[in-house]
Design a protein around this motif. Structure first.
Motif, PDB file in Angstrom:
ATOM      1  N   LEU A   1       0.831  -1.199   0.000  1.00 33.36           N
ATOM      2  CA  LEU A   1       0.000   0.000   0.000  1.00 33.36           C
ATOM      3  C   LEU A   1       0.872   1.258   0.000  1.00 33.36           C
ATOM      4  O   LEU A   1       0.605   2.213  -0.733  1.00 33.36           O
ATOM      5  CB  LEU A   1      -0.927  -0.002   1.219  1.00 33.36           C
ATOM      6  CG  LEU A   1      -1.941   1.140   1.306  1.00 33.36           C
ATOM      7  CD1 LEU A   1      -3.225   0.652   1.969  1.00 33.36           C
ATOM      8  CD2 LEU A   1      -1.394   2.321   2.090  1.00 33.36           C
TER       9      LEU A   1
ATOM     10  N   SER B   1      -4.777   6.585   4.464  1.00 36.97           N
ATOM     11  CA  SER B   1      -5.382   5.618   3.537  1.00 36.97           C
ATOM     12  C   SER B   1      -6.625   4.990   4.144  1.00 36.97           C
ATOM     13  O   SER B   1      -7.650   4.809   3.467  1.00 36.97           O
ATOM     14  CB  SER B   1      -4.360   4.529   3.185  1.00 36.97           C
ATOM     15  OG  SER B   1      -3.228   5.079   2.560  1.00 36.97           O
TER      16      SER B   1
ATOM     17  N   TYR C   1       1.113   4.262  -2.787  1.00 36.69           N
ATOM     18  CA  TYR C   1       0.991   5.673  -2.426  1.00 36.69           C
ATOM     19  C   TYR C   1       2.168   6.471  -2.999  1.00 36.69           C
ATOM     20  O   TYR C   1       1.983   7.518  -3.623  1.00 36.69           O
ATOM     21  CB  TYR C   1       0.943   5.830  -0.911  1.00 36.69           C
ATOM     22  CG  TYR C   1       0.975   7.279  -0.446  1.00 36.69           C
ATOM     23  CD1 TYR C   1      -0.200   7.991  -0.259  1.00 36.69           C
ATOM     24  CD2 TYR C   1       2.194   7.932  -0.217  1.00 36.69           C
ATOM     25  CE1 TYR C   1      -0.170   9.322   0.133  1.00 36.69           C
ATOM     26  CE2 TYR C   1       2.228   9.264   0.176  1.00 36.69           C
ATOM     27  CZ  TYR C   1       1.049   9.949   0.357  1.00 36.69           C
ATOM     28  OH  TYR C   1       1.095  11.262   0.742  1.00 36.69           O
TER      29      TYR C   1
ATOM     30  N   LYS D   1      -9.500   7.595   4.198  1.00 34.75           N
ATOM     31  CA  LYS D   1     -10.005   7.803   2.842  1.00 34.75           C
ATOM     32  C   LYS D   1     -10.860   6.607   2.408  1.00 34.75           C
ATOM     33  O   LYS D   1     -11.940   6.780   1.824  1.00 34.75           O
ATOM     34  CB  LYS D   1      -8.849   7.996   1.872  1.00 34.75           C
ATOM     35  CG  LYS D   1      -9.295   8.321   0.450  1.00 34.75           C
ATOM     36  CD  LYS D   1      -8.118   8.650  -0.459  1.00 34.75           C
ATOM     37  CE  LYS D   1      -8.590   9.031  -1.852  1.00 34.75           C
ATOM     38  NZ  LYS D   1      -7.459   9.345  -2.762  1.00 34.75           N
TER      39      LYS D   1
END
Length: 222
Positions: free
Chosen positions: A19, A199, A23, A202
């Motif tokens: 992840l 994250s 990003y 969001k």
């Protein structure tokens, strides 16, 4: 990996390094901001590379405040050292930071807590977290519904207590040690956690609006 936010909100990221890679790949902030330390020390002007949008004249006002407070004890630590302090000592240093720096920056027209923390994180990325508006809103919603920027020390105190949770600290240390193997450099533990909680928030927002069933970030019941 399981993470906590303000000790009460839990979420799971099965592949946190993947992840973080995504990003950094998709977000210009990594190349323009996080990688700065490879070549030189950061300057307060670098805060605009992470989207702060502070005008030159306002930055000059901010610079006067940050330069006059470099002697504060909190700026001498990295995250691990700070978390190892006794709670009373750590809390006193946070309150001193709030009174001497944060509240002074908040007096400047157009500077809110989110921007204030971006300024301080830019200068001290190993110890000062960013407190963007979504994180502040979550804190008011889940922890303290009467909290205001005037008591910025409260959200900082709870943030660092959260990082002391054994699983948070263990998982962050693991990611911090592993991620340079992928040539992702200059991500501090604080910055790694910033990417993870951002994250999660969001994903939570989009799941609530559109009903997306995420495989990469899952909310857990503690």
């Amino acid at each position: 990996m399981k993470f906590f936010l303000f000790s009460k909100i839990s979420f799971e990221i099965p592949e946190p390094i993947a992840l973080i890679e995504c990003y950094c790949y998709q977000n210009d902030f990594y190349a323009k901001y996080d990688l700065l330390l490879e070549h030189r020390d950061r300057k307060i002007e670098d805060v605009n590379k992470i989207g702060a949008r502070i005008k030159k004249e306002v930055l000059s006002e901010c610079k006067k405040i940050t330069e006059s407070t470099k002697s504060l004890s909190i700026f001498k630590y990295n995250l691990e050292q700070f978390l190892d302090l006794e709670e009373k000592d750590r809390d006193e240093q946070i309150k001193e930071l709030n009174e001497s720096v944060i509240q002074e920056l908040l007096k400047i027209n157009g500077i809110g807590l989110s921007t204030t923390t971006k300024i301080l994180h830019t200068l001290y990325p190993k110890i000062i977290p960013m407190m963007d508006n979504p994180l502040q809103n979550k804190y008011r919603e889940k922890i303290n519904n009467v909290w205001t920027e005037k008591r910025a020390d409260e959200i900082f105190i709870d943030f660092y207590k959260n990082l002391q949770i054994e699983s948070n600290r263990k998982n962050l240390n693991h990611i911090f040690k592993e991620i340079p193997k992928n040539n992702l450099n200059n991500l501090s533990r604080i910055r790694i956690f910033d990417i993870l909680w951002w994250s999660y928030l969001k994903a939570e927002k989009l799941r609530g609006k559109i009903g997306i069933n995420w495989n990469t970030i899952k909310v857990l019941n503690r």
